[in-house]
Scaffold this motif. Structure first.
Motif, PDB file in Angstrom:
ATOM      1  N   VAL A  55      35.199  20.223  64.215  1.00  0.00           N
ATOM      2  CA  VAL A  55      36.198  19.940  63.183  1.00  0.00           C
ATOM      3  C   VAL A  55      36.282  21.076  62.170  1.00  0.00           C
ATOM      4  O   VAL A  55      37.359  21.383  61.648  1.00  0.00           O
ATOM      5  CB  VAL A  55      35.869  18.604  62.474  1.00  0.00           C
ATOM      6  CG1 VAL A  55      36.802  18.355  61.307  1.00  0.00           C
ATOM      7  CG2 VAL A  55      35.961  17.452  63.470  1.00  0.00           C
ATOM      8  N   VAL A 110      41.422  16.173  66.191  1.00  0.00           N
ATOM      9  CA  VAL A 110      41.056  14.768  66.016  1.00  0.00           C
ATOM     10  C   VAL A 110      41.688  13.887  67.095  1.00  0.00           C
ATOM     11  O   VAL A 110      41.061  12.951  67.589  1.00  0.00           O
ATOM     12  CB  VAL A 110      41.458  14.275  64.609  1.00  0.00           C
ATOM     13  CG1 VAL A 110      41.163  12.795  64.434  1.00  0.00           C
ATOM     14  CG2 VAL A 110      40.723  15.083  63.551  1.00  0.00           C
ATOM     15  N   GLY A 154      38.405   8.520  64.034  1.00  0.00           N
ATOM     16  CA  GLY A 154      38.545   9.488  62.954  1.00  0.00           C
ATOM     17  C   GLY A 154      37.659   9.174  61.769  1.00  0.00           C
ATOM     18  O   GLY A 154      37.956   9.576  60.637  1.00  0.00           O
TER      19      GLY A 154
END
Length: 545
Positions: A49, A64, A357
């Motif tokens: 990320v 994501v 998420g």
């Protein structure tokens, strides 16, 4: 079965394998094992990320919405297989067995982001293409892993244990222990006490009240400390993340577009990256299988490696280019008393985070620093095992295997420092500007991220065979090292236009007086092989002490 030396650090429950369904799959110490494996996997998700958007231009919709769900598919497939594998072994042997730990390969993760995704994006400014090229590379790498799994058993039988374990120990003391100990001492108020709790509980073989696992206590105490300090405003409150992006991200297959890119020349120009990474992934998994066997759990080599490769391929088809692997650290988790359930719990937790998420909220509530003591202990156990589970005479072979890991760790520190403190400053310029006493080009020859594990294996295997006076075997290892050097698989490197460096695979290079080349090392290894073959014939007498 008696405890291995690695297991003697902890009170392991060597009672007969449990009979009830729940006990057969879960024991209290699986909570400890879960925290260690979960945090290790969480660190990889943080890297994905954190680095994919700035390095490869990937938007949140891809990171994501596509990559993380694909990672979940890979890890669920692997974790559940290895849990089932350990459960079957426990039933067959009638004793507790610890499942092989499994997660995203750290080295491949960085290599794919910096050497495949980044260059494609900077050349084309097409983030979608950068992601798909990396998927094709991941697929081909998985195929290499599957093919190599069929000869993995033969490789294990002909490689000294010191060579397999010392490379892991080098990673354990550098990339795991040193990196985490620095971060622990950077946050003493919330990280040092939980880390000391871990060391006291595990090294002292402490049975805490109510049978609570040491790792669980350390994480709870550390989290409470963090929130107490935040309440008194000694530490700042973490930023509260917007909940708008919380959603369910269902894994979406992407098969046709991957096969369509197989004939794309832009993909194959990265073969010098993904093919060695795939081979190294297999070698690393074999090292970890050897480590598990040394700790008392002997798993089938072929099925273990095959599951690894298949998990990589399945993950690619759902958007994850990053190869999973059998993780380093089985003896540490076994010494904690973890069995099968920690692998299942990890699959469930990582899946929930990847598909919802929710990762920012996990880090908001539980500072990752409070968990690092568990991983520090894992690194220490791995390092100790390399000396304990090899013949005493092979200690020098274990020690020399640490050196490439130290070099690779030093290169990573320099690379990270240059990227942050001097953007645009290239490795080629560093090779000229750095003080001669650092011998930077020698560090690069020894510590390449793509090959340092292979170099470690070669060094340790040569020395172990020499110690045993097996001259011909040592000579054959020298010849393999010479061939790999000549092809640029180890040692040889070139500076790249983006300011870094990369393996100089299959690049013919002449002898150089200033910058070492792959051919330089090939010549030296070949000379050593000739000497060792001569010694095999002449059989020199041994000095008696």
């Amino acid at each position: 079965m008696p405890l291995s030396k690695a297991e003697s650090f902890m009170p392991t429950s060597e009672e007969p394998a449990p009979k009830s369904f729940l006990q057969a799959w879960f024991v209290p110490n699986d909570i400890d094992g879960f925290f260690g494996l979960f945090i290790d996997n969480l660190c990889q998700l943080i890297v994905v990320v954190g680095l994919c958007p700035p390095i490869a231009g990937l938007p949140e919709t891809i990171v994501v919405g596509r990559i993380l769900p694909g990672i979940a598919v890979s890890l669920v497939a692997g974790n559940l297989f290895y849990a089932w594998q350990a459960h079957r072994l426990a039933q067959r042997t009638g004793r507790p067995v610890t499942a092989l730990p499994f997660g995203v390969n750290t080295v491949s993760l960085f290599a794919f982001i910096f050497f495949i995704m980044g260059p494609v994006y900077h050349e084309t400014h097409d983030a979608d293409l950068a992601w798909k090229v990396s998927l094709v590379a991941g697929l081909l790498g998985g195929v290499v892993e599957i093919a190599t799994s069929f000869v993995g058993g033969w490789i294990r039988r002909h490689t000294p244990r010191a060579a397999l374990l010392s490379a892991l120990a080098g990673v354990g003391i550098t990339f795991i222990s040193m990196g985490f100990i620095f971060r622990i001492f950077a946050f003493p108020l919330i990280a040092v006490f939980p880390a000391l709790l871990v060391l006291i509980g595990y090294a002292g073989r402490v049975r805490w009240p109510f049978g609570l696992p040491t790792g669980f206590i350390a994480v709870v105490v550390g989290t409470l400390l963090a929130w107490l300090l935040r309440g008194f405003q000694i530490m700042p409150l973490p930023e509260w993340h917007n909940t708008d992006h919380l959603s369910f991200y269902f894994p979406i297959p992407i098969v046709g577009e991957i096969f369509a890119l197989l004939t794309n020349a832009q993909v194959w120009q990265f073969a010098p990256i993904f093919i060695p990474m795939a081979v190294l992934n297999v070698i690393g998994s074999m090292q970890n299988l050897e480590s598990a066997e040394a700790a008392g759990d002997k798993f089938d080599t072929r099925s273990s490696l095959l599951a690894n490769g298949l998990s990589a391929v399945v993950g690619v088809f759902f958007g994850n280019p990053f190869a999973p692997t059998i993780y380093i650290g089985h003896p540490g988790w076994k010494a904690m008393g973890a069995r099968v359930g920690y692998s299942v719990l990890n699959a469930v937790a990582i899946t929930l985070i990847c598909l919802t998420g929710a990762m920012p909220f996990v880090l908001w509530f539980m500072p990752i620093e409070v968990t690092l003591g568990i991983l520090l202990w894992i690194g220490l156990i791995i390092t100790a095992q390399a000396f304990q589970e090899t013949p005493k005479a092979h200690a020098p072979a274990v020690a020399i295997g640490f050196i490439p890991s130290l070099a690779a760790w030093a290169v990573l520190l320099i690379q990270t420092t240059l990227e942050k403190a001097a953007p645009g400053y290239t490795f080629e310029k560093a090779a000229t500007d750095f003080p001669q006493e650092i011998f930077f080009t020698g560090m690069l020859s020894l510590g390449q991220q793509q090959s340092f594990l292979l170099i470690s294996i070669f060094f340790s295997a040569i020395v172990a065979n020499v110690i045993d006076r097996r001259w011909r075997a040592a000579a054959l290892w020298c010849l393999v090292a010479a061939l790999c050097s000549a092809c640029g698989i180890i040692h040889g490197f070139v500076f790249t236009p983006d300011g870094g460096y990369a393996p100089a695979l299959f690049i013919a290079s002449s002898l150089s007086a200033t910058t070492p080349t792959g051919m330089d090392f090939a010549l030296v290894y070949a000379l050593a092989a000739a000497l060792l073959f001569t010694m095999h014939v002449l059989k020199p007498r041994e000095i008696k002490h």
